[in-house]
Write a protein that holds these residues in place. Structure first.
Motif, PDB file in Angstrom:
ATOM      1  N   SER A 103     -23.586  18.913   2.777  1.00  0.00           N
ATOM      2  CA  SER A 103     -22.442  18.211   3.496  1.00  0.00           C
ATOM      3  C   SER A 103     -22.512  17.249   4.289  1.00  0.00           C
ATOM      4  CB  SER A 103     -21.696  19.273   3.556  1.00  0.00           C
ATOM      5  OG  SER A 103     -19.986  18.934   3.991  1.00  0.00           O
TER       6      SER A 103
ATOM      7  N   TYR B 240     -18.485  22.018   7.734  1.00  0.00           N
ATOM      8  CA  TYR B 240     -18.839  23.266   6.829  1.00  0.00           C
ATOM      9  C   TYR B 240     -19.828  23.643   6.675  1.00  0.00           C
ATOM     10  CZ  TYR B 240     -15.259  22.011   2.830  1.00  0.00           C
ATOM     11  OH  TYR B 240     -14.401  21.288   1.827  1.00  0.00           O
TER      12      TYR B 240
ATOM     13  N   ASP C 114     -15.510  13.476  -0.305  1.00  0.00           N
ATOM     14  CA  ASP C 114     -14.943  13.205   0.778  1.00  0.00           C
ATOM     15  C   ASP C 114     -13.732  12.897   0.483  1.00  0.00           C
ATOM     16  OD1 ASP C 114     -13.099  15.547   1.863  1.00  0.00           O
ATOM     17  OD2 ASP C 114     -15.188  15.757   3.407  1.00  0.00           O
TER      18      ASP C 114
ATOM     19  N   ARG D  24     -19.954  17.453   6.640  1.00  0.00           N
ATOM     20  CA  ARG D  24     -18.810  17.703   6.866  1.00  0.00           C
ATOM     21  C   ARG D  24     -19.884  18.990   8.059  1.00  0.00           C
ATOM     22  NH1 ARG D  24     -13.171  18.607   4.434  1.00  0.00           N
ATOM     23  NH2 ARG D  24     -13.122  19.684   6.619  1.00  0.00           N
TER      24      ARG D  24
ATOM     25  N   GLN E 108     -11.566  13.232   3.730  1.00  0.00           N
ATOM     26  CA  GLN E 108     -12.156  12.324   5.506  1.00  0.00           C
ATOM     27  C   GLN E 108     -12.375  10.881   4.780  1.00  0.00           C
ATOM     28  OE1 GLN E 108     -13.278  13.941   7.986  1.00  0.00           O
ATOM     29  NE2 GLN E 108     -12.036  15.461   7.145  1.00  0.00           N
TER      30      GLN E 108
ATOM     31  N   ASP F 181     -20.117  15.365  -1.285  1.00  0.00           N
ATOM     32  CA  ASP F 181     -19.784  17.347  -0.950  1.00  0.00           C
ATOM     33  C   ASP F 181     -19.804  17.360  -2.405  1.00  0.00           C
ATOM     34  OD1 ASP F 181     -19.398  17.239   1.476  1.00  0.00           O
ATOM     35  OD2 ASP F 181     -17.605  17.910   1.193  1.00  0.00           O
TER      36      ASP F 181
END
Length: 135
Positions: free
Chosen positions: A70, A75, A115, A72, A118, A123
């Motif tokens: 990921s 996450y 994603d 993020r 975002q 992901d």
């Protein structure tokens, strides 16, 4: 025999309303478990997973984010206990799913998705089929 009827529903599943979750033949639990894990912790996420599985008569299709791939940071931080590599995450999820009552787990593969929330990066999601075994 074939399919006689099909219904798709979106449900809000919490421990408080788990007893009201409908029984189903096939459950699509896609990109939900990691949200439970992140926001409720591993114990509650496990309770919810076992609860929806108990109300599933035939099989469940399950997917989960793979934090190691990921972009993020939320996450990566929250899901780190599931494993730090894709293979470790897969093994953890297979162990978790195999722990469900009378369950047989098949790994279906993984895929990358943009994603959209975002609007950057992709992901990975891992996909499994959990089938109810007859005792």
């Amino acid at each position: 025999m074939g399919i006689r009827s099909i219904q798709m529903r979106r449900e809000c599943v919490l421990t408080e309303n788990l007893d009201q979750f409908p029984e189903t033949d096939v459950l699509l639990l896609l990109s939900v478990y990691h949200q439970w894990f992140m926001h409720l912790g591993p114990e509650k996420a496990g309770e919810l997973l076992a609860g929806v599985w108990a109300r599933t008569r035939d099989c469940m299709f399950f997917s989960c984010a793979e934090a190691s791939s990921s972009h993020r940071s939320d996450y990566i931080k929250a899901l780190k206990p599931l494993g730090e590599t894709g293979e470790a995450v897969r093994e953890t999820l297979e162990f978790l799913l195999n722990g469900l009552e009378v369950a047989q787990v098949s790994y279906l593969g993984s895929a990358s998705f943009l994603d959209y929330s975002q609007k950057i990066g992709k992901d990975n999601r891992m996909f499994f089929k959990v089938s109810r075994m007859t005792p």
